[in-house]
Design an enzyme around this catalytic site. Structure first.
Site, PDB file in Angstrom:
ATOM      1  N   CYS A  13       0.834  -1.196   0.000  1.00  0.00           N
ATOM      2  CA  CYS A  13       0.000   0.000   0.000  1.00  0.00           C
ATOM      3  C   CYS A  13       0.871   1.248   0.000  1.00  0.00           C
ATOM      4  O   CYS A  13       2.057   1.198   0.312  1.00  0.00           O
ATOM      5  CB  CYS A  13      -0.921   0.016   1.211  1.00  0.00           C
ATOM      6  SG  CYS A  13      -2.013  -1.415   1.316  1.00  0.00           S
ATOM      7  N   GLY A  39      -0.720   0.333  -4.813  1.00  0.00           N
ATOM      8  CA  GLY A  39      -2.036  -0.187  -4.489  1.00  0.00           C
ATOM      9  C   GLY A  39      -3.049   0.282  -5.508  1.00  0.00           C
ATOM     10  O   GLY A  39      -3.163   1.486  -5.755  1.00  0.00           O
ATOM     11  N   ASN A 121       0.669   1.102   5.768  1.00  0.00           N
ATOM     12  CA  ASN A 121       1.362   0.267   4.786  1.00  0.00           C
ATOM     13  C   ASN A 121       2.178  -0.759   5.556  1.00  0.00           C
ATOM     14  O   ASN A 121       3.059  -0.411   6.323  1.00  0.00           O
ATOM     15  CB  ASN A 121       2.268   1.127   3.902  1.00  0.00           C
ATOM     16  CG  ASN A 121       3.233   0.310   3.055  1.00  0.00           C
ATOM     17  OD1 ASN A 121       4.349   0.735   2.800  1.00  0.00           O
ATOM     18  ND2 ASN A 121       2.814  -0.857   2.622  1.00  0.00           N
ATOM     19  N   GLY A 122       1.873  -2.036   5.349  1.00  0.00           N
ATOM     20  CA  GLY A 122       2.597  -3.083   6.041  1.00  0.00           C
ATOM     21  C   GLY A 122       1.684  -4.242   6.395  1.00  0.00           C
ATOM     22  O   GLY A 122       0.591  -4.380   5.846  1.00  0.00           O
ATOM     23  N   CYS A 260      12.970  -4.155   3.366  1.00  0.00           N
ATOM     24  CA  CYS A 260      12.507  -5.089   2.332  1.00  0.00           C
ATOM     25  C   CYS A 260      13.313  -4.889   1.058  1.00  0.00           C
ATOM     26  O   CYS A 260      13.197  -3.856   0.390  1.00  0.00           O
ATOM     27  CB  CYS A 260      11.021  -4.882   2.053  1.00  0.00           C
ATOM     28  SG  CYS A 260      10.409  -5.855   0.656  1.00  0.00           S
ATOM     29  N   TYR A 266      11.703  -4.423  -7.243  1.00  0.00           N
ATOM     30  CA  TYR A 266      10.478  -4.351  -8.047  1.00  0.00           C
ATOM     31  C   TYR A 266       9.474  -3.292  -7.603  1.00  0.00           C
ATOM     32  O   TYR A 266       8.931  -2.565  -8.420  1.00  0.00           O
ATOM     33  CB  TYR A 266       9.796  -5.716  -8.041  1.00  0.00           C
ATOM     34  CG  TYR A 266       8.440  -5.751  -8.721  1.00  0.00           C
ATOM     35  CD1 TYR A 266       8.315  -5.598 -10.095  1.00  0.00           C
ATOM     36  CD2 TYR A 266       7.272  -5.930  -7.975  1.00  0.00           C
ATOM     37  CE1 TYR A 266       7.069  -5.625 -10.712  1.00  0.00           C
ATOM     38  CE2 TYR A 266       6.021  -5.962  -8.588  1.00  0.00           C
ATOM     39  CZ  TYR A 266       5.925  -5.814  -9.951  1.00  0.00           C
ATOM     40  OH  TYR A 266       4.709  -5.836 -10.556  1.00  0.00           O
ATOM     41  N   CYS A 416       5.713 -13.796   1.743  1.00  0.00           N
ATOM     42  CA  CYS A 416       6.061 -12.670   2.603  1.00  0.00           C
ATOM     43  C   CYS A 416       4.922 -12.432   3.598  1.00  0.00           C
ATOM     44  O   CYS A 416       3.754 -12.524   3.248  1.00  0.00           O
ATOM     45  CB  CYS A 416       6.283 -11.414   1.765  1.00  0.00           C
ATOM     46  SG  CYS A 416       6.578  -9.930   2.752  1.00  0.00           S
ATOM     47  N   CYS A 470      15.825  -7.546   4.691  1.00  0.00           N
ATOM     48  CA  CYS A 470      15.030  -8.762   4.819  1.00  0.00           C
ATOM     49  C   CYS A 470      15.015  -9.468   3.470  1.00  0.00           C
ATOM     50  O   CYS A 470      14.639  -8.877   2.453  1.00  0.00           O
ATOM     51  CB  CYS A 470      13.600  -8.428   5.245  1.00  0.00           C
ATOM     52  SG  CYS A 470      12.496  -9.866   5.262  1.00  0.00           S
ATOM     53  N   CYS A 473      11.777 -13.895   1.487  1.00  0.00           N
ATOM     54  CA  CYS A 473      11.156 -14.526   0.321  1.00  0.00           C
ATOM     55  C   CYS A 473      12.167 -15.353  -0.467  1.00  0.00           C
ATOM     56  O   CYS A 473      11.795 -16.278  -1.198  1.00  0.00           O
ATOM     57  CB  CYS A 473      10.493 -13.489  -0.574  1.00  0.00           C
ATOM     58  SG  CYS A 473      11.560 -12.109  -1.042  1.00  0.00           S
TER      59      CYS A 473
END
Length: 493
Positions: A13, A39, A121-122, A260, A266, A416, A470, A473
């Site tokens: 988001c 989003g 967002n999260g 992240c 991306y 994730c 992190c 993934c």
């Protein structure tokens, strides 16, 4: 069939907040436009203003759809979204019911200290237990969103100031969050202690902005000041002399950051600065490292043609081709795939005749630059692999000499839980073929396939230690405890 992102992880988001600006809702509207990539299911804006009696009132408008479609009423900004402070949210549900209008943010509540609105967002990894505790204590929930948990925690706090209430509420949270919170007279921004998701502070004239990415500052001609620090809470308000002041509340102790890494690969726009680094610069570095470790040459000594999957892979492909050239490999970057920007988010394929039509509606090939050439197709990631396979079949129609796929990230083996949406573990192509790249290549029908390794990816990071990211993934190692019982149908942000 949703072709907005095809076979890609879905963005989380985007949030935006502005304080002390007479055109607050318009600035928020433009900010949300620039954050549309984060989003695309729904959007909303909440504003704060004083009525004729001097009472604080919140105006709001939110609905399903893209920003352009949600805010169309001609008098919306003059009669509803009025006031000099606002927050906004672009929604993509990482968990929960995607089509429920109740889940569209920002959320609002009126409690003992006035109005309160929040955009998030999260993804909270302990939302299920927190919600259960709150329900047992008598709280009534209106949505299936983990964000509403934060509202209840703030409202139930017995602390005497709003900043202390927010601090207490955040102390219960686990997982990722970048929040903007609007009250009757303040704007707050808060970021989780690990810094999973990005958030920055900006300024235009005497107004301050808190938002997910710097591109939302750029569209408003605002100045980037700095990132909100992991674990930091920022309060923006008027002081006693009616001057706008920014107060910062930092955590007593710092945790090891876990940004992240997929924001660089991306999610984020290439023209944004995220985690203090320009995304375009980082993606070019990913392409450079990819070429250094996974080059392609033409067997006859002809030029290799490097193409990207538009648009997120463009800069990585440029970095790849530039590095090939530096390495003495004859090559050139070409626009081999043309992406259509004039299609809707969905389309109908009668009887689902050949799923390849989905790729052909979104992409077309430039046969003249591909025919008889050794092609390197650079992409940022492969999730299910279905779209990659269709793209390779599409490229074969140009009769190239060979097609070599190079991916500027490692194989994705795990979902994730920190604010982005991958398919289930079983749907990930790397798991389907036991992380055997050769088997994935055979499925995709490419002449060769190579990914960045985890170490190569982290070596490409700029101005950060590799440990600050992190990579769950790619590695399956989660830095924050995850309640594995959480499913997409339970909670949403």
């Amino acid at each position: 069939m949703n072709i907005a992102s095809l076979d890609k992880p879905r963005c989380n988001c985007g949030v935006f907040g502005i304080f002390a600006n007479d055109n607050a809702s318009l600035f928020t509207y433009y900010g949300l436009h620039s954050l549309q990539h984060r989003g695309q299911e729904a959007a909303g804006i909440v504003t704060s203003y004083k009525n004729l009696k001097g009472k604080s009132v919140f105006g709001h408008h939110k609905d399903m759809g893209l920003v352009y479609d949600v805010f169309t009423a001609p008098d919306l900004f003059e009669k509803v979204l009025i006031g000099n402070s606002a927050i906004g949210h672009n929604r993509y549900s990482t968990t929960g019911s995607a089509d429920s209008t109740k889940n569209i943010q920002p959320f609002m509540v009126n409690y003992r200290m006035g109005n309160l609105a929040i955009a998030h967002n999260g993804n909270l990894t302990n939302a299920k237990q927190l919600r259960k505790n709150l329900v047992n204590e008598g709280s009534l929930f209106q949505t299936t969103s983990d964000t509403e948990v934060i509202l209840h925690l703030i409202a139930k706090s017995q602390k005497t100031t709003q900043i202390e209430q927010i601090k207490e509420a955040l102390s219960f949270l686990e997982g990722s969050y970048s929040l903007v919170i609007l009250t009757d007279d303040k704007l707050f921004g808060a970021r989780d202690p690990y810094g999973f998701r990005p958030m920055c502070l900006g300024k235009i004239n005497g107004s301050y902005i808190i938002t997910s990415e710097t591109c939302a500052l750029d569209i408003n001609s605002a100045e980037y000041i700095r990132d909100i620090e992991p674990g930091e809470i920022v309060s923006i308000e008027y002081d006693k002399s009616n001057q706008v002041v920014v107060n910062s509340f930092l955590p007593e102790s710092k945790l090891e950051y876990k940004h992240c890494v997929f924001e660089y690969i991306y999610f984020s726009r290439p023209d944004s600065k995220v985690f203090g680094v320009n995304v375009d610069k980082l993606r070019r570095k990913l392409g450079k490292v990819l070429a250094q470790n996974h080059p392609v040459t033409d067997p006859d000594g002809d030029k290799v043609v490097v193409i990207s999957v538009p648009d997120s892979s463009n800069t990585a492909a440029l970095g790849y081709q530039n590095q090939l050239k530096k390495m003495g490999i004859e090559s050139k970057y070409e626009l081999g795939l043309i992406r259509s920007h004039y299609i809707g988010r969905t389309f109908i394929t009668p009887s689902q005749k050949k799923r390849e039509v989905g790729v052909k509606i979104k992409f077309n090939i430039v046969k003249g630059v591909l025919e008889g050439k050794t092609i390197v197709l650079v992409d940022d990631s492969i999730v299910r692999g279905t779209t990659s396979k269709q793209l390779i079949r599409l490229l074969r129609e140009a009769n190239p000499k060979s097609i070599h796929v190079r991916i500027s990230s490692p194989t994705i083996i795990s979902p994730c839980y920190y604010g982005m949406d991958f398919p289930s573990k079983e749907e990930l192509i790397a798991n389907k073929y036991d992380n055997d790249v050769e088997k994935i290549r055979e499925y995709m029908e490419a002449d060769s396939l190579e990914y960045l390794t985890n170490d190569e990816l982290l070596d490409a990071m700029i101005d950060h230690e590799p440990s600050e990211f992190c990579t769950a993934c790619f590695s399956g190692i989660y830095p924050v405890k995850v309640n594995m019982e959480i499913t997409k149908d339970e909670y949403d942000d």
